[in-house]
Structures are given as structure tokens and as C-alpha cells.
Design an enzyme around this catalytic site. Sequence first.
Site, short mmCIF file in Angstrom:
data_model
loop_
_atom_site.label_atom_id
_atom_site.label_comp_id
_atom_site.label_asym_id
_atom_site.label_seq_id
_atom_site.Cartn_x
_atom_site.Cartn_y
_atom_site.Cartn_z
N CYS A 154 57.82 11.10 -81.68
CA CYS A 154 57.19 12.35 -82.13
C CYS A 154 56.86 12.32 -83.62
O CYS A 154 55.76 12.66 -84.01
CB CYS A 154 58.11 13.54 -81.84
N HIS A 155 57.83 11.91 -84.45
CA HIS A 155 57.62 11.93 -85.89
C HIS A 155 58.06 10.65 -86.58
O HIS A 155 58.10 10.58 -87.80
CB HIS A 155 58.33 13.14 -86.51
N GLY A 156 58.44 9.64 -85.79
CA GLY A 156 58.73 8.33 -86.36
C GLY A 156 60.15 8.10 -86.87
O GLY A 156 60.39 7.12 -87.57
N PRO A 170 61.81 11.09 -91.20
CA PRO A 170 62.00 12.55 -91.26
C PRO A 170 63.40 13.06 -90.87
O PRO A 170 63.85 14.07 -91.41
CB PRO A 170 60.96 13.09 -90.26
#
Length: 197
Positions: A154-156, A170
Site C-alpha cells: 500500500c505505502h511501501g 512510512p
Amino acid sequence: MENQNVDKSRRRFLTAAATVVGGSGAVAVAVPFVATMTPSAKTKAIGAPVEVDISELQPGERIIQKWRGKPVWILRRTKEMLADIESQNTEVSDPGSDSSAQPNYAQNEFRALNEEYLVVIGICTHLGCSPNYVTKDSESPPASDWKGGFFCPCHGSRFDLAGRVYKGVPAPNNLVVPPYKFLTPTTLLIGEDSEVA
């Protein structure tokens, strides 16, 4: 003029009868009300500790067990995986799990009671997504020097094989280690702390 011939025994009887009837009515009303405040069997079961048989779990394999509505990952690590964890201490944000959520017995480099088994809640600490387990020999690793671990597409965010978060992603913290203990060498109880400190 007041009647002096009051039957006091009858008055006591009526007072006692009214008290009993009134008390019974209050109990009859209170019981259902109090019953709604106690959790149902289903609710109790959701939060109850869960036994997990890990006797069939082979080195390098992961199983998922649901506890309190969350996925709990149990990964049996190989000697190579444990060596890879040690080699990544400088690449992760919290190598000793000093600022992450886990019981005291899992506040170590391997984040485990028994270093062979990782037990973590499989929810990313960034926005609550569920990362993927990506092995070292995966066809599409999330990094060129990937040694295996968990990747949140989703965001790494990336986590190593101890659930420790890498620097520069993140997610702010390591994956959460739930309370657990070994009932036998091949049976885990998730949701209850080990006596080992």
C-alpha cells in the site's frame, strides 16, 4: 376522630406483602438490564486466548491464526533467517525493540520468546494494512538486498524477519508482538503472557 382500634398485625402484614411484591418487581426489572451489560459468549470468545498447534510448521513457513479479529502470524525461522536478522541491525529503525509494542520477553533482537518462532500481529503500523510475506528468493523482492520479511504494498513499508521496521519507510514502529506463551514445545497460546520475563 381517629379510630383507636387499628389492627396493627394486619398493617404489618400489608406492609411486608407490599415490600416483598415491590422488591420482586424491582429484581424482575433489574435482571434483564444487568444481563445486557455482561458480554455474550461470542464476544468473550473473540477476546479469549487461542491455542495454536505448530507441530506441522516447517522451517521457513508461516501460518496465520485469527485472534481478537486480527491476523497473528507465526513464522518458523531457519538458522539462515536468524543470521540475516542479526546482519540487519543497522538497517532497521528500532533494532532492540525499545520503542515498539511487545511483552518484555520479546524485547530483543529476534522479538521472540523462542528465537526460532516469530509471533506478530500482521497489521502494518502505518495505516493498518496487512503486509505480504516475501521470501528471500522471491521473484520480485521489494529491495535489491532483500533478505526476506514483510512488505506492505500500500505505502511501501518493509519489515525484516523479526517484524522490525526498516529506516526510511512510512511505518513508524515494529510490528506488534501479542502476548503469548508455549504450552508445550509444539503448542502456542496466543493472548496470555508467558511467565518468563
